[in-house]
Scaffold this active site. Structure first.
Site, PDB file in Angstrom:
ATOM      1  N   ARG A 171       0.851  -1.185   0.000  1.00 32.30           N
ATOM      2  CA  ARG A 171       0.000   0.000   0.000  1.00 32.30           C
ATOM      3  C   ARG A 171       0.892   1.242   0.000  1.00 32.30           C
ATOM      4  NH1 ARG A 171      -3.304  -2.739  -1.695  1.00 32.30           N
ATOM      5  NH2 ARG A 171      -5.405  -3.198  -0.936  1.00 32.30           N
TER       6      ARG A 171
ATOM      7  N   HIS B 170       0.038  -0.431 -10.282  1.00 34.98           N
ATOM      8  CA  HIS B 170      -0.776  -1.255  -9.381  1.00 34.98           C
ATOM      9  C   HIS B 170      -1.197  -2.556 -10.061  1.00 34.98           C
ATOM     10  CE1 HIS B 170      -3.409  -0.878  -5.568  1.00 34.98           C
ATOM     11  NE2 HIS B 170      -3.112  -2.149  -5.789  1.00 34.98           N
TER      12      HIS B 170
END
Length: 312
Positions: free
Chosen positions: A227, A275
């Site tokens: 994250r 991502h």
């Protein structure tokens, strides 16, 4: 009795997931209705895509038995006060886990072998310097959940000395495991590659700050497929500029998509990947969801339930 399942994500995802979900539910021999719109008082299960769903008030679903998250991360839903039914995160060894193992292993090997210097060599320099063997390249993985443990095993099989750290004590064959705040810096000491796979909670934000970076080996590499807020961006950039770190390969960011003017894009010691380290695969994720719904229908405990107090 028919089980009503609401797919709560955008229409683009629905068109991709629908055939896989129907196939998986049929395979479990479940009597169901599945769709993106149904009366709230008839919904038994919600398949939820954080950031893609407009649902904010789960108390409007009086028959709701569980929410099944499409992603591994639950930070965008876990603290919702209206969500009082069980919440299951996505744990999919066939898809999510395998994807993460491949990304982490690939980028670890890339930096370990010094591949960039060979791929981009405009001066055609014959720099006859062999990399060390894996046994001489200590790797630390922060976060030993399903994804972290799988990556630790993969890297250990390749011969890397692997150290892991997690909130709870873990035991992984061949891996040095530390736990708790008192042992955090021991896990970092001397690491040449550090991989961040912690969940995002108030306690893990800015885990990799200037002090933590200072415990790594000089010239260490940072990989962050976890994250974005796990890293103090300012401290990371300062360490790259000073040479304290030699490179950072980042797959997650505080703002996504990463804004065009962000310093990470232009920095010659930063690699940005969009991502993609561990994408949910519709076919295998649908099987995980269908299995959990079958378990709920037959009175068995749901798998991969989120600990609300821990936040993951």
């Amino acid at each position: 009795m028919t089980t009503n399942i609401l797919f709560a994500a955008n229409s683009e995802r629905w068109s991709v997931y629908e055939p896989h979900l129907r196939h998986a539910l049929d395979s479990q021999k479940i009597d169901y209705t599945l769709g993106t719109d149904m009366p709230k008082d008839q919904v038994d299960y919600i398949i939820y895509g954080p950031g893609l769903s407009e649902i904010e008030d789960f108390s409007a679903f009086p028959r709701l038995r569980a929410v099944l998250n499409l992603w591994a991360g639950v930070e965008n839903i876990v603290k919702n006060p209206t969500l009082t039914v069980p919440l299951a995160r996505m744990v999919d060894e066939e898809g999510l886990t395998q994807g993460m193992v491949e990304w982490v292993t690939g980028h670890t090997l890339r930096h370990h072998l010094g591949m960039d210097a060979h791929i981009v060599n405009p001066d055609h320099e014959w720099n006859h310097v062999a990399p060390p063997l894996a046994a001489q390249r200590p790797v630390t993985i922060l976060g030993l959940g399903e994804l972290g443990m799988a990556c630790a095993r993969s890297l250990r099989q390749l011969g890397f000395p692997v150290t892991g750290w997690s909130r709870r004590q873990r035991s992984i064959a061949g891996v040095t495991c530390y736990s708790g705040p008192d042992q955090f810096h021991r896990a970092l000491d001397g690491a040449q590659i550090v991989v961040l796979l912690l969940p995002l909670t108030p306690d893990t934000e800015n885990t990799l700050d200037a002090h933590a970076i200072g415990r790594l080996a000089p010239g260490a590499v940072v990989l962050n497929p976890g994250r974005g807020p796990l890293i103090d961006d300012g401290a990371l950039l300062a360490a790259l500029d000073s040479g304290r770190l030699s490179h950072a390969t980042l797959d997650t960011f505080r703002i996504e998509p990463l804004p065009a003017g962000h310093p990470f894009w232009a920095h010659d010691k930063v690699t940005v990947t969009p991502h993609i380290a561990s994408e949910t695969r519709p076919a295998s994720a649908s099987r995980v969801i269908a299995d959990n719904i079958r378990r709920g229908i037959t009175g068995k405990p749901l798998q991969h339930l989120v600990d609300r107090d821990a936040g993951y």
